[in-house]
Write a protein that holds these residues in place. Structure first.
Motif: not given
Ligand code: TNX
Length: 523
Positions: A337-355
């Motif tokens: 439910e990250s409704h106020v995070t832009k989709k591309e920012d969300y993907i960038y973010f989760v990708q980095k946190v996965q690392e």
């Protein structure tokens, strides 16, 4: 011989015979039927031999090897049996199974896996066998459920402690069987969390997911970032004082859980659900302004500033300090439910946190929204809402944990008259919560894609243990059975009888459980 002599002689004979019997602690075993057991989750197979084993003052607990873990599991058994029986039940080490003893043995039988066990109950002794100490521990929960409910008391009870004879063969279908407790919306401390762990233990569940941060509160001490708990830990829904777990408290909890074969899955929810963190440190906000603490129940309005490197250094510290305290394989990053995070920012973010999670040696778990990124194969997706995300996850080769909100959210109301809880995902009566099969939930998600199931208790409406008990019981045992038991052994008709059989145990545990009209609770 006259009548009175005859009488005296037979009395003498009787006394001698009785004396012999008592001196070797013999007794007439009662006929009992193991097939009428009320074990939840229902075992793979149960065979009755029509007699019983009796625990007496002479019973010992025997382990066949000097394996320390097995000895400590034997100690756990002794500790649950001792208070109500008043018997010593000493733990001893002997190769051979003794008479009048409960024997714990390690064996090697592939089908049983890590958690399976065999239980042989005879008149003269009990043998519990498993490949691992963990398997023995799961088996002990069955022994416990086969005893009279008064075994739960902490003072000596005048009861004949008999267990029906026969054999049980048992192992789980799914390797991950879990509940989640949200300690953020309302804070629950170590004592309460230990009680929840004890509930899971009883029903052979093996993971507890702790939702440790959200908009309303940050609940775990991070040494490098003390404001998280000082500021972020000071609020909760409704404006109460909140609270948090110190690192020592958290470590002690992890140890308590580990000793009971429950793995703790810590969750720090991000990039949304972060108001408490944003209120604690202004640099986490793109506008460098901290918002006020939040005590309402809306979701989806907060986000970390995903474009800042400093945010990732912060996250690295948080994940580092938490993962250092857990022996288990998983770290949960939220991601819902990250409704106020832009989709591309969300993907960038989760990708980095996965690392970051990977660098700290853990497997990432996230709510189903994370399936939008390129997942590592070992990442786990917790499906709560979206079939599309679930399918995306398995197509990428990830396994899923099933938490369908309309079936297993412990915070959903039972029916329209339930005052506690929410109803956005529907009403979940006890039958609706029980009567489903993980492998039939989503067409493309097959048994081999499913790691297991987890049922979350969100605590927007839950302020104390009585309220928690009411929402958790009696649904929790059903979720344990869904995760453990074979499909062909499960049915609502037989389950509801076994659930009714838990009445006395629930009462002994002091639970404020929901007395669903669908169940014939025992008087
Ligand atoms: C949805 S489930 C949420 C939580 C709420 C819950 C209330 C999920 C990943 N997010 O933030 O507490 O509904 O039922």
């Amino acid at each position: 011989m006259n009548h009175s002599h005859k009488y005296q002689l037979s009395l003498l004979a009787l006394l001698i015979i009785t004396g012999i019997f008592f001196s070797c602690d013999s007794y007439q075993a009662s006929p009992m039927d193991l097939s009428r057991h009320k074990i939840i989750p229902v075992p793979v197979s149960v065979v009755s031999t029509g007699s019983s084993f009796r625990i007496t003052a002479n019973t010992t607990i025997n382990v066949a090897s000097e394996d320390e873990e097995v000895i400590s599991v034997a100690g756990f058994l002794r500790d649950i049996l001792r208070p109500a029986t008043g018997f010593e039940l000493p733990v001893s080490i002997n190769k051979a199974a003794g008479k009048r003893s409960i024997n714990l043995n390690l064996i090697d039988e592939e089908e049983l896996g890590n958690e399976g066990y065999l239980l042989y109950i005879a008149e003269k002794n009990i043998r519990l066998e498993a490949n691992t100490a963990e398997g023995l521990f799961r088996g002990i929960q069955s022994i416990r459920q086969l005893l009279p409910a008064l075994i739960e008391r902490d003072s000596v009870q005048d009861v004949v402690w008999e267990i029906a004879s026969g054999s049980i063969r048992d192992y789980p279908v799914y390797e991950y069987r879990s509940a989640m407790l949200d300690v953020s919306r309302h804070f629950f401390g170590p004592e309460n969390i230990r009680e929840v762990i004890d509930w899971l233990v009883r029903y052979k569940m093996n993971n507890l997911h702790l939702h440790l941060s959200d908009d309303q509160g940050w609940r775990i001490e991070i040494e490098k970032w003390p404001e998280l708990t000082k500021t972020g830990g000071s609020s909760q829904v409704g404006g109460g004082k909140g609270g948090y777990l110190s690192k020592d408290e958290f470590k002690a909890l992890v140890q308590y859980a580990t000793e009971r074969y429950i793995n703790i899955v810590p969750e720090i929810d991000m990039p949304g659900h972060t108001n408490a963190a944003l209120a604690s440190y202004s640099f986490l906000n793109c506008n460098d302004k901290s918002p006020d603490l939040y005590t309402g129940t809306e979701v989806g309005f907060s986000t970390l500033c995903t474009e800042r490197d400093s945010v990732y250094f912060f996250i690295d510290d948080v994940i580092g300090e938490i993962t250092e305290m857990i022996p288990g394989p998983y770290f949960h990053i939220g991601g819902d439910e990250s409704h106020v995070t832009k989709k591309e920012d969300y993907i960038y973010f989760v990708q980095k946190v996965q690392e970051i999670v990977t660098r700290h040696g853990k497997q990432m778990i996230g709510w189903d929204e994370i399936a939008q990124i390129k997942l590592r194969e070992d990442a786990l997706v917790q499906v709560w809402n979206s079939e599309e995300n679930a399918v995306n996850a398995v197509r990428q080769g990830s396994k899923v944990i099933l938490s369908p909100a309309n079936r297993c959210y412990l915070d959903m109301k039972y029916d329209s008259t339930t005052t506690l809880g929410l109803s956005w995902a529907g009403l979940i009566e006890v039958d609706h919560g029980y009567d489903w099969y993980p492998e039939q939930l989503i067409q493309e998600v097959k048994k081999e894609h499913i790691l297991g199931i987890e049922c979350p208790l969100w605590t927007e409406t839950v302020t104390n243990m009585d309220e928690m008990e009411f929402l958790v019981f009696p649904r929790l045992p059903g979720y344990a059975e869904i995760g453990w038991s074979q499909k062909e052994n499960r049915s609502w008709e037989t389950y509801k009888q076994r659930l009714a059989g838990q009445t006395a145990v629930f009462e002994e545990m002091g639970l404020d459980f929901y007395r669903s009209k669908l169940i014939s609770w025992e008087k």
